[in-house]
Enzyme design. Sequence first.
Site, mmCIF file in Angstrom:
data_model
loop_
_atom_site.group_PDB
_atom_site.id
_atom_site.type_symbol
_atom_site.label_atom_id
_atom_site.label_comp_id
_atom_site.label_asym_id
_atom_site.label_seq_id
_atom_site.Cartn_x
_atom_site.Cartn_y
_atom_site.Cartn_z
ATOM 1 N N MET A 30 0.839 -1.204 0.000
ATOM 2 C CA MET A 30 0.000 0.000 0.000
ATOM 3 C C MET A 30 0.875 1.256 0.000
ATOM 4 O O MET A 30 0.411 2.354 0.335
ATOM 5 C CB MET A 30 -0.938 -0.002 1.202
ATOM 6 C CG MET A 30 -1.922 -1.180 1.138
ATOM 7 S SD MET A 30 -3.455 -0.887 1.985
ATOM 8 C CE MET A 30 -2.869 -0.675 3.655
ATOM 9 N N GLY A 31 2.155 1.095 -0.351
ATOM 10 C CA GLY A 31 3.041 2.257 -0.441
ATOM 11 C C GLY A 31 3.524 2.740 0.909
ATOM 12 O O GLY A 31 3.449 2.020 1.907
ATOM 13 N N HIS A 34 9.033 1.071 3.297
ATOM 14 C CA HIS A 34 10.153 1.044 4.242
ATOM 15 C C HIS A 34 10.941 -0.234 3.990
ATOM 16 O O HIS A 34 10.613 -1.003 3.064
ATOM 17 C CB HIS A 34 9.636 1.141 5.688
ATOM 18 C CG HIS A 34 8.533 0.162 5.976
ATOM 19 N ND1 HIS A 34 8.744 -1.200 6.039
ATOM 20 C CD2 HIS A 34 7.202 0.329 6.172
ATOM 21 C CE1 HIS A 34 7.608 -1.812 6.295
ATOM 22 N NE2 HIS A 34 6.642 -0.902 6.360
ATOM 23 N N HIS A 37 9.108 -3.603 3.336
ATOM 24 C CA HIS A 37 8.631 -3.828 1.966
ATOM 25 C C HIS A 37 9.800 -4.211 1.049
ATOM 26 O O HIS A 37 9.689 -5.120 0.231
ATOM 27 C CB HIS A 37 7.992 -2.550 1.402
ATOM 28 C CG HIS A 37 6.772 -2.085 2.133
ATOM 29 N ND1 HIS A 37 6.748 -0.928 2.863
ATOM 30 C CD2 HIS A 37 5.525 -2.617 2.226
ATOM 31 C CE1 HIS A 37 5.543 -0.750 3.379
ATOM 32 N NE2 HIS A 37 4.780 -1.761 3.012
ATOM 33 N N GLY A 147 4.653 -10.311 4.011
ATOM 34 C CA GLY A 147 5.410 -10.248 5.258
ATOM 35 C C GLY A 147 4.705 -10.996 6.392
ATOM 36 O O GLY A 147 3.477 -10.971 6.483
ATOM 37 N N SER A 185 6.570 -0.343 10.001
ATOM 38 C CA SER A 185 5.207 -0.223 9.486
ATOM 39 C C SER A 185 5.046 1.175 8.897
ATOM 40 O O SER A 185 5.629 2.141 9.416
ATOM 41 C CB SER A 185 4.211 -0.412 10.641
ATOM 42 O OG SER A 185 2.952 0.088 10.278
ATOM 43 N N SER A 186 4.261 1.266 7.837
ATOM 44 C CA SER A 186 4.019 2.590 7.227
ATOM 45 C C SER A 186 3.384 3.529 8.240
ATOM 46 O O SER A 186 3.598 4.739 8.208
ATOM 47 C CB SER A 186 3.092 2.455 6.019
ATOM 48 O OG SER A 186 3.628 1.540 5.110
ATOM 49 N N ARG A 187 2.583 2.961 9.144
ATOM 50 C CA ARG A 187 1.881 3.808 10.121
ATOM 51 C C ARG A 187 2.824 4.368 11.189
ATOM 52 O O ARG A 187 2.459 5.321 11.874
ATOM 53 C CB ARG A 187 0.761 3.015 10.801
ATOM 54 C CG ARG A 187 -0.439 2.759 9.888
ATOM 55 C CD ARG A 187 -1.567 2.095 10.658
ATOM 56 N NE ARG A 187 -2.761 1.923 9.859
ATOM 57 C CZ ARG A 187 -3.010 0.870 9.094
ATOM 58 N NH1 ARG A 187 -2.144 -0.111 9.010
ATOM 59 N NH2 ARG A 187 -4.130 0.796 8.395
HETATM 60 P P1 AMP Z 1 1.380 -2.909 3.509
HETATM 61 O O1 AMP Z 1 1.951 -1.903 2.567
HETATM 62 O O2 AMP Z 1 1.404 -2.503 4.941
HETATM 63 O O3 AMP Z 1 0.059 -3.458 3.054
HETATM 64 O O4 AMP Z 1 2.375 -4.157 3.452
HETATM 65 C C1 AMP Z 1 2.706 -4.753 2.231
HETATM 66 C C2 AMP Z 1 3.474 -6.017 2.521
HETATM 67 O O5 AMP Z 1 4.654 -5.715 3.245
HETATM 68 C C3 AMP Z 1 2.656 -7.015 3.373
HETATM 69 O O6 AMP Z 1 2.901 -8.330 2.898
HETATM 70 C C4 AMP Z 1 3.258 -6.801 4.741
HETATM 71 O O7 AMP Z 1 3.148 -7.929 5.584
HETATM 72 C C5 AMP Z 1 4.709 -6.525 4.398
HETATM 73 N N1 AMP Z 1 5.372 -5.825 5.507
HETATM 74 C C6 AMP Z 1 4.961 -4.684 6.116
HETATM 75 N N2 AMP Z 1 5.792 -4.379 7.138
HETATM 76 C C7 AMP Z 1 6.730 -5.344 7.183
HETATM 77 C C8 AMP Z 1 7.858 -5.598 8.017
HETATM 78 N N3 AMP Z 1 8.178 -4.796 9.029
HETATM 79 N N4 AMP Z 1 8.607 -6.692 7.767
HETATM 80 C C9 AMP Z 1 8.285 -7.539 6.752
HETATM 81 N N5 AMP Z 1 7.243 -7.353 5.927
HETATM 82 C C10 AMP Z 1 6.466 -6.283 6.131
#
Ligand code: AMP
Length: 281
Positions: A30-31, A34, A37, A147, A185-187
């Site tokens: 979702m962009g 970090h 990703h 992840g 985390s993006s948040r």
């Molecule tokens: P998101 O952008 O938050 O939807 O995450 C996209 C992908 O990145 C998902 O498969 C998440 O599980 C993975 N992801 C997010 N944070 C981490 C992290 N700290 N370590 C490993 N994978 C991550």
Amino acid sequence: MQVITSIRELKLIISNIRRKGKTIGFVPTMGALHKGHISLLDKCLKDKNFSIASIYVNPSQFNDKNDLRNYPRDLEKDCKLLEQANCDLIFTPTDEEMYPEKDVRVFDFGTMGSVMEGKHRPGHFNGVAQIVTKLFDAVEPDKAYFGKKDFQQLAIIRKFSRDTNYSIDIIGCPIIREADGLAMSSRNQLLNKDQRKAAPLIYNTLRQAKSLIHSQSIPEIENYVEKTINNNPFLKLEYFQYVESDSLHQIRQFTPEVPVNACIAVFAGKLRLIDNIEIIL
Ligand code: AMP
């Protein structure tokens, strides 16, 4: 690196890549990228795939309008990061491209979808399944990388991939953490100073919850976790559970050789942070 917004164009490029005999590896995001990703993309490239990363903030998985509105977005920076990491193609569709009409599909994941995140974020996994199936249909990857940070999401995606007969290898990748243990985390960029300082307590508490299994009962550890998190003025526990890693059934006692994850969700103000830790007895 190509940046594509239309599914039609994406499919054309992919068929050319396939003709050259390359496999397609897919990293949905979702962009607000970090290192977590990027670690998925690194694994995708290491596996010698043509790498496709998607960037799309999927509205249907947000059960909280404010969370969707405040979700961090920085497409330009994301593209730079992906280019530096040698990504081959970015797919960044519009809402109209992904949802030309309202998606009314309903997915039922049984217990798996109704505990933990499913319980506290009603409709969340339905939205995840809607977008991931749409993305899988658009990209038709050989392998898709997710992840373990989103542990329940990974288990559910594995499950519906089996249910729907996708012949896509679902690859789970390790959680990448900040130096102080906070899961990336993006948040996290939305945390204020006090909350950011407090947040590493989440992983520290999980580590404690892992080491205490040899000396304390599950209710005692649950009590410990609740007290430890809630004693911090900037954090509030939403749930903490030990679950079987595959079925996500909550366990009341440990059985040797059954893999378990301890999962946690914590509020820092209005922000929700999730984390988990593997426990193999
Ligand atoms: P998101 O952008 O938050 O939807 O995450 C996209 C992908 O990145 C998902 O498969 C998440 O599980 C993975 N992801 C997010 N944070 C981490 C992290 N700290 N370590 C490993 N994978 C991550």
